[in-house]
Write a protein that holds these residues in place. Structure first.
Motif, PDB file in Angstrom:
ATOM      1  N   GLU A 201       0.831  -1.206   0.000  1.00 29.02           N
ATOM      2  CA  GLU A 201       0.000   0.000   0.000  1.00 29.02           C
ATOM      3  C   GLU A 201       0.868   1.259   0.000  1.00 29.02           C
ATOM      4  N   LYS A 204       2.778   1.829  -3.257  1.00 25.08           N
ATOM      5  CA  LYS A 204       1.877   2.355  -4.270  1.00 25.08           C
ATOM      6  C   LYS A 204       1.729   3.867  -4.095  1.00 25.08           C
ATOM      7  N   GLU A 234       0.411  -7.999  -6.637  1.00 20.86           N
ATOM      8  CA  GLU A 234       0.806  -6.594  -6.427  1.00 20.86           C
ATOM      9  C   GLU A 234       2.321  -6.416  -6.365  1.00 20.86           C
ATOM     10  N   GLU A 359     -14.742  -6.750  -3.057  1.00 21.25           N
ATOM     11  CA  GLU A 359     -13.868  -5.669  -3.512  1.00 21.25           C
ATOM     12  C   GLU A 359     -12.720  -6.121  -4.425  1.00 21.25           C
ATOM     13  N   THR A 361      -9.777  -6.781  -3.853  1.00 18.24           N
ATOM     14  CA  THR A 361      -8.541  -6.719  -3.088  1.00 18.24           C
ATOM     15  C   THR A 361      -8.942  -6.604  -1.631  1.00 18.24           C
ATOM     16  N   THR A 385     -12.164   2.837  -0.034  1.00 22.59           N
ATOM     17  CA  THR A 385     -11.049   3.114  -0.935  1.00 22.59           C
ATOM     18  C   THR A 385     -11.560   3.927  -2.121  1.00 22.59           C
ATOM     19  N   ALA A 386     -10.661   4.599  -2.822  1.00 20.74           N
ATOM     20  CA  ALA A 386     -11.048   5.460  -3.942  1.00 20.74           C
ATOM     21  C   ALA A 386     -11.852   4.677  -4.987  1.00 20.74           C
ATOM     22  N   GLU A 387     -11.468   3.412  -5.220  1.00 17.01           N
ATOM     23  CA  GLU A 387     -12.163   2.625  -6.242  1.00 17.01           C
ATOM     24  C   GLU A 387     -13.623   2.353  -5.881  1.00 17.01           C
ATOM     25  N   PHE A 388     -13.883   2.280  -4.576  1.00 13.48           N
ATOM     26  CA  PHE A 388     -15.226   1.892  -4.177  1.00 13.48           C
ATOM     27  C   PHE A 388     -16.051   3.031  -3.603  1.00 13.48           C
ATOM     28  N   SER A 390     -18.370   6.188  -3.969  1.00 15.55           N
ATOM     29  CA  SER A 390     -19.293   6.769  -4.926  1.00 15.55           C
ATOM     30  C   SER A 390     -19.720   8.125  -4.382  1.00 15.55           C
TER      31      SER A 390
ATOM     32  N   GLU B  60      -6.058  14.324  -1.022  1.00 20.20           N
ATOM     33  CA  GLU B  60      -5.595  12.934  -0.994  1.00 20.20           C
ATOM     34  C   GLU B  60      -4.328  12.789  -0.161  1.00 20.20           C
ATOM     35  N   ASN B  67     -13.327  11.701  -5.054  1.00 21.55           N
ATOM     36  CA  ASN B  67     -13.888  11.184  -6.290  1.00 21.55           C
ATOM     37  C   ASN B  67     -14.244  12.402  -7.158  1.00 21.55           C
TER      38      ASN B  67
END
Lengths: 441, 147
Positions: A201, A204, A234, A359, A361, A385-388, A390, B60, B67
């Protein structure tokens, strides 16, 4: 480099020879050692003697390997009750090293080693690293904690004896870990799997890679197959599970070979049995149960039928790597980090599997148990997380519901899922604290 | 013609709203308008700032989940029934509104600027243009904010 017996060109490490012993020869060795260690424990440790006498047993009762099944068990509480040195079978002048558990509840447990014990330990660690495909020329970053914990020094001396270059960086200081990893040409890392997830993490975030890293040796806590897939993908490495416990020796009781299909137990030093945790009956190979280990060659602190609380199964089928020593299925759960909520047995690894399913991951999570008006509540806190994330309320509510559904599907209980901000769940530099039991019972 | 909006995940507990506001303040970024949606457990803070890339970066870096979403800005006649007439166009052209909120600037007596999160912002642009509804560009918004 000249052609040697311990470099990239050699197929086997000489120290690994006992891994390939023909079974009858291995069993003869085991029996001889077992008889000697039972005698030593009986003659030198009052607790073992008293328990055996109560069953009207003497050391001569062990005539064949299955006879071990008549002897009494040893449990972790025995080590606490005899704190600090009550189970030692060697006088202090022969003890060259002490280690101790972290002791989160009450007194720690203390374990002792003679010089010969340390040789055995180093030996099984050399065989562990060799089974992972490491050899002279590899650079090992040892991020297990150095100190009373057995992980740090166990891995250290093993990697050194293998002929690898050891970086004794110990745990913590993630920035420095990442810098050393890249700058020192590290090819293998040893740490807890949750710390590796943390390193991934942070790497990244920092936009750095893993350089020459090819192998990870992860242990000291249970982890899932999904977590392995995550780490391997990863970090672009092969992730090996290593098994061990201080009461037996430390890390190096068992290891996954390159096929990573179960962990080979170093049976010439640690004799395994699988028992029914409720009745204590020995179960046949292949059945799931609690792993019980007997040290076959320990001098300072022999352990007779030590109940590990780890749930697994023994696989007698030969491994395609050619090793004859048996394998145990990787340990996904311990019978003691299991918790019971509203009559249901739950293992954190089950929750982990459910989260991964949704998710893809592994998010950071924590299970919080509370008791409100006599009713147990289980809440799973999951970092967003940013991906999830909304921007719509119903998007987040759908995610919450999906996570709750997946958990319900796995454990059969509807639990509260609480989405929390990133970095709010405490990160482990050592073992991950997955369950926070706040119930006052 | 789209307006970039930043959304932030916030837990519903005291002090959580102050953190991103302080981070933006320290970076010298002015919030032009905002809306806060909340549930019992969490909230979503939606922000319009001029330099959204830099705002996203500093947020961030401060550990926030950010988002980016596209909104459309519309000038709505500033009189009774003004918004209803615009929403009528939406209904007629089949545009679904996810959520909306007002821009803090108002040209008194003329129009109020509203921000809409629509299901399909691309298609909505075309439909609104053909229905004769004028969209406000980001440049125009920022020009008005600076005036």
């Amino acid at each position: 480099m000249t052609h040697g017996w311990n470099d990239a060109t050699s197929a086997f490490h000489p120290a690994s020879a006992p891994d390939y012993l023909p079974r009858p020869q291995l069993e003869a060795l085991q029996l001889g050692r077992l008889q000697a260690v039972v005698r030593r424990a009986y003659e030198r440790v009052p607790l073992f003697r008293e328990r055996m006498e109560r069953l009207d047993l003497g050391p001569e009762a062990v005539r064949a390997l299955p006879d071990l099944g008549q002897l009494p068990f040893t449990v972790k509480a025995d080590l606490r009750d005899t704190y600090p040195f009550g189970l030692f079978a060697s006088p202090m002048e022969e003890v060259v090293r002490l280690h101790a558990s972290s002791g989160t509840t009450g007194k720690p447990i203390v374990v002792a080693y003679t010089a010969a014990d340390l040789q055995v330990w180093t030996g099984v660690m050399v065989r562990s690293f060799a089974a992972c495909g490491l050899h002279q020329g590899d650079v090992v970053q040892n991020a297990y904690g150095y100190g009373l914990f057995t992980g740090g020094l166990g891995a250290h001396y093993g990697a050194e004896a293998l002929g690898a270059t050891v970086i004794p960086i110990s745990g913590g200081n993630t920035e420095r870990q990442l810098m050393v990893l890249a700058d020192f040409g590290v090819t293998a890392i040893a740490c807890t799997p949750s710390y590796m997830v943390h390193l991934i993490e942070r790497a990244k975030e920092a936009g750095v890679g893993f350089g020459k890293l090819k192998v990870g040796i992860f242990g000291a806590e249970p982890w899932s197959e999904e977590m392995r897939q995550h780490i391997q993908a990863e970090a672009g490495i092969r992730a090996h599970d290593i098994y061990g416990l201080s009461e037996i020796i430390g890390p190096g009781v068992g290891i996954e070979c390159v096929h990573r299909d179960g962990l080979h137990l170093f049976e010439d030093h640690f004799y395994p049995e699988i028992i029914d945790p409720a009745s204590g009956a020995v179960l046949p190979d292949g059945s799931e149960g609690e792993l019980v280990l007997t040290t076959l060659s320990k001098q300072a602190m022999p352990m007779i039928r030590y109940r590990t609380r780890d749930i697994t199964a023994l696989h007698p089928e030969p491994c395609s790597c050619g090793r004859t020593i048996r394998r145990i299925r990787r340990i996904g759960r311990r019978s003691d980090d299991m918790f019971i909520i509203r009559g249901v047995n739950v293992f954190p690894s089950q929750v982990e599997t459910a989260l991964l399913k949704v998710e893809g991951t592994l998010p950071h999570y924590q299970i919080v148990l509370t008791r409100q008006k006599g009713l147990d509540e289980m809440e799973v806190q999951v970092e967003v997380t940013a991906e999830f994330f909304s921007d719509r309320i119903r998007g987040l509510e759908a995610l919450q519901a999906e996570l709750a559904d997946a958990i319900e599907h796995t454990i059969g209980l509807r639990v509260k899922v609480h989405l929390v901000q990133p970095k709010t769940i405490a990160r482990s530099e050592g073992k991950a604290k997955r369950v926070l039991d706040q119930r006052k019972i | 013609m789209k307006i970039r909006q930043l959304s932030l995940f916030l837990e519903n507990r005291p002090g959580q709203l102050r953190v991103p506001c302080k981070v933006l303040g320290d970076a010298g970024i002015d919030i032009l308008t905002m809306s806060l949606a909340d549930t019992q457990q969490f909230g979503i803070l939606r922000l319009i700032v001029k330099d959204w890339q830099r705002a996203k970066q500093v947020l961030e870096a401060a550990g926030q989940v950010v988002n980016v979403t596209d909104l459309l800005a519309l000038d709505v006649p500033d009189h009774a029934g003004g918004l209803a007439s615009v929403l009528e166009v939406f209904e007629r052209t089949g545009l679904g509104v996810e959520y909306m909120y007002a821009f803090g600037l108002r040209q008194r007596g003329k129009s109020a600027t509203l921000l809409f999160r629509l299901e399909d912002p691309e298609g909505a642009q075309v439909k609104l243009a053909s229905a004769g509804v004028a969209l406000v560009s980001a440049e125009e918004l920022f020009r008005r904010a600076a005036a």
